[in-house]
Design a protein around this motif. Structure first.
Motif, short mmCIF file in Angstrom:
data_model
loop_
_atom_site.label_atom_id
_atom_site.label_comp_id
_atom_site.label_asym_id
_atom_site.label_seq_id
_atom_site.Cartn_x
_atom_site.Cartn_y
_atom_site.Cartn_z
N SER A 183 3.20 3.53 46.66
CA SER A 183 2.15 3.79 46.45
C SER A 183 1.07 3.03 47.33
O SER A 183 0.15 3.53 47.77
N VAL A 184 1.28 1.71 47.47
CA VAL A 184 0.74 0.93 48.65
C VAL A 184 0.83 1.50 49.94
O VAL A 184 0.14 1.67 50.65
N VAL A 185 2.20 1.84 50.29
CA VAL A 185 2.35 2.43 51.64
C VAL A 185 1.67 3.61 51.67
O VAL A 185 1.10 4.05 53.06
N ARG A 186 1.67 4.72 50.69
CA ARG A 186 0.73 5.72 51.00
C ARG A 186 -0.63 5.41 51.15
O ARG A 186 -1.38 6.23 51.74
N GLY A 187 -1.07 4.35 50.19
CA GLY A 187 -2.58 3.95 50.46
C GLY A 187 -2.71 3.62 51.80
O GLY A 187 -3.98 4.03 52.36
N TRP A 188 -1.97 2.65 52.61
CA TRP A 188 -2.16 2.35 53.76
C TRP A 188 -2.04 3.60 54.79
O TRP A 188 -3.23 3.80 55.77
N ARG A 189 -1.09 4.45 54.47
CA ARG A 189 -1.05 5.61 55.46
C ARG A 189 -2.46 6.58 55.45
O ARG A 189 -2.79 6.95 56.06
N SER A 190 -2.84 6.66 54.06
CA SER A 190 -3.99 7.55 53.80
C SER A 190 -5.14 6.78 54.62
O SER A 190 -6.12 7.61 55.10
N SER A 191 -5.27 5.47 54.61
CA SER A 191 -6.39 4.76 54.98
C SER A 191 -6.51 5.10 56.66
O SER A 191 -7.55 4.76 57.28
N THR A 192 -5.50 5.03 57.16
CA THR A 192 -5.39 5.12 58.61
C THR A 192 -5.04 6.47 59.08
O THR A 192 -5.07 7.02 60.22
N LYS A 193 -5.07 7.61 58.22
CA LYS A 193 -5.04 9.10 58.57
C LYS A 193 -3.62 9.21 59.21
O LYS A 193 -3.55 10.27 60.17
N GLN A 194 -2.65 8.47 58.93
CA GLN A 194 -1.40 9.03 59.60
C GLN A 194 -0.72 10.03 58.68
O GLN A 194 -1.22 10.15 57.75
N ASN A 195 -0.13 10.64 59.33
CA ASN A 195 0.72 11.86 58.93
C ASN A 195 -0.43 12.92 58.29
O ASN A 195 -0.09 13.39 57.29
N THR A 196 -1.52 13.14 58.83
CA THR A 196 -2.52 13.83 58.29
C THR A 196 -2.98 15.12 59.24
O THR A 196 -3.10 14.95 60.46
N LEU A 197 -2.92 16.53 58.73
CA LEU A 197 -3.42 17.50 59.41
C LEU A 197 -4.81 17.88 58.62
O LEU A 197 -5.08 17.58 57.76
N SER A 198 -5.93 18.36 59.65
CA SER A 198 -7.08 18.49 59.19
C SER A 198 -7.18 20.08 59.38
O SER A 198 -6.98 20.57 60.30
N PHE A 199 -7.42 20.84 58.36
CA PHE A 199 -7.59 22.19 58.36
C PHE A 199 -9.00 22.45 57.83
O PHE A 199 -9.36 22.22 56.52
N PHE A 200 -9.88 22.97 58.84
CA PHE A 200 -11.09 23.33 58.57
C PHE A 200 -11.94 22.27 57.72
O PHE A 200 -12.48 22.48 56.70
N GLY A 201 -11.82 20.92 58.25
CA GLY A 201 -12.52 20.06 57.72
C GLY A 201 -12.18 19.15 56.81
O GLY A 201 -12.32 18.14 56.11
N ARG A 202 -10.93 19.84 56.21
CA ARG A 202 -10.07 19.25 55.05
C ARG A 202 -8.83 18.55 55.41
O ARG A 202 -8.06 19.12 56.23
N ASP A 203 -8.79 17.26 55.22
CA ASP A 203 -7.64 16.59 55.46
C ASP A 203 -6.35 16.64 54.53
O ASP A 203 -6.55 16.68 53.19
N VAL A 204 -5.25 17.05 55.28
CA VAL A 204 -4.10 17.39 54.31
C VAL A 204 -2.87 16.44 54.77
O VAL A 204 -2.52 16.44 55.95
N GLU A 205 -2.62 15.49 53.87
CA GLU A 205 -1.57 14.53 54.04
C GLU A 205 0.00 15.27 54.00
O GLU A 205 0.14 16.17 52.92
N PHE A 206 0.82 14.92 54.75
CA PHE A 206 2.21 15.43 54.79
C PHE A 206 3.13 14.54 55.10
O PHE A 206 3.02 13.39 55.07
#
Length: 370
Positions: free
Chosen positions: A347-370
């Motif tokens: 979860s810490v790794v996910r939080g780090w990844r989320s904070s840096t927008k790694q592995n994220t797609l933006s669909f119509f202004g919404r960030d979707v993590e994969f």
């Protein structure tokens, strides 16, 4: 809409190796000692030498044991963001080596963990940082407990009892004749604001004894040499510890020696809170997330050294609850500690990844993590 190119699984190392889902059962039982750690790491290396490297750290400990590190890299030709995890620096955290062995096994062979955790990061893991201390506490586990202060003073009771707690290694001063008091608290022995939390050096019998000087312990020296060598390859460092108080479980960050906040405290707090929400405890509670020194100021610690000297920005101290001297044959507590710890680390790794927008797609202004 912003699209990122899909992962090249061949280049990322996600080859058709043995994959499976491990389910809920943990594989590494009972509480791991040095022999079990060495056997497991060697097994990993034999099965997957192209992605597993086992490192024997030097110097050896007081009782001539070797601290071992395992490096898991899906592609040794390139460097990916590095994650360092160090466990069992405190010998009372018996389950910490099991956590790191279990996590290694999942990263290597479990399809649920290979993508993205194994394929996107390089992992540098030290399962058992205090092998002498863990071996000592394992051997005396069946003896009746005695208050540790009384135990250190009463030589006649030592063969028949054990200290109620033990947070040190077992090194001895060769200049002393009888070595009535022995052991150094390794997590007070690192050369960053060493002893800034005390007016005078604690007595040798004290569980917080920091050593006669920084890096006087072989364990601290070995970890320093290994971590200093990795240097810029590490982006996230985690010290897997344990809380010995029920209902008190923590995700902490530097500084431990001072109430002064680190310059990136907001990022550390945000990632920690994200991890606490993702890794909610079985009874519904959340980990407490804050700066380490808010509870107690402690100098010379591993986490402060890694942050202040090695220069790693993201450093966490994770402390799930762990019973002292748990029932060695009843592994239900071990199972719970392992599952909580792995969930929190990832979860810490996910939080780090989320904070840096790694592995994220933006669909119509919404960030979707994969």
């Amino acid at each position: 809409m912003v699209l990122f190119s899909p992962r090249n699984y061949e280049l990322s190392g996600a080859k058709l190796r043995m994959t499976r889902s491990t389910g809920d059962n943990i594989l590494f039982k009972p509480y791991a000692d040095q022999k079990m750690v060495m056997s497991a790491l060697e097994q990993f290396r034999r099965h997957d030498p192209e992605v597993v490297n086992v490192v024997h750290l030097t110097p050896e400990t007081y009782e001539n044991r070797t601290i071992m590190a395992v490096e898991l890299r899906s592609d040794k030709q390139i460097r990916k963001p590095g994650i360092l995890i160090i466990g069992a620096l405190n010998p009372m955290a018996w389950g910490a080596p099991n956590v790191i062995l279990e996590l290694s096994e999942k990263l290597l062979y479990d399809a649920w963990y290979q993508t993205p955790f194994f394929n996107d990061y390089d992992w540098y893991l030290i399962p058992l940082a205090n092998p002498d201390g863990v071996e000592f506490t394992h051997k005396i586990r069946s003896l009746p407990p005695l208050d540790y202060a009384e135990w250190t003073r009463n030589d006649t009771m030592r063969p028949r009892t054990r200290p109620s707690q033990w947070h040190k290694n077992v090194d001895k001063d060769t200049k002393e004749k009888n070595n009535a008091c022995f052991g150094t608290n390794i997590n007070r022995n690192f050369a960053y604001h060493w002893q800034d939390d005390v007016h005078k050096t604690p007595l040798r019998c004290c569980q917080n004894y920091p050593g006669p000087k920084p890096f006087s312990t072989a364990e601290a020296k070995a970890i320093r040499q290994y971590v200093d060598k990795l240097g810029d390859f590490i982006n996230l460092a985690i010290h897997l510890h344990a809380s010995f108080s029920p209902k008190k479980e923590y995700i902490l960050y530097p500084w431990r020696y001072s109430l002064r906040s680190p310059s990136n405290y907001r990022t550390l707090q945000d990632i920690g809170e994200y991890a606490a929400r993702q890794a909610r405890l079985p009874d519904g509670r959340l980990y407490e997330v804050h700066q380490s020194s808010n509870d107690e100021q402690i100098a010379g610690t591993l986490s402060d050294y890694v942050s202040g000297v090695v220069g790693i920005d993201l450093v966490y101290l994770i402390k799930p609850y762990h019973e002292m001297f748990p029932n060695f044959t009843d592994t239900r507590n071990l199972d719970l500690y392992v599952k909580k710890s792995i969930a929190t680390i990832l979860s810490v790794v996910r939080g780090w990844r989320s904070s840096t927008k790694q592995n994220t797609l933006s669909f119509f202004g919404r960030d979707v993590e994969f």
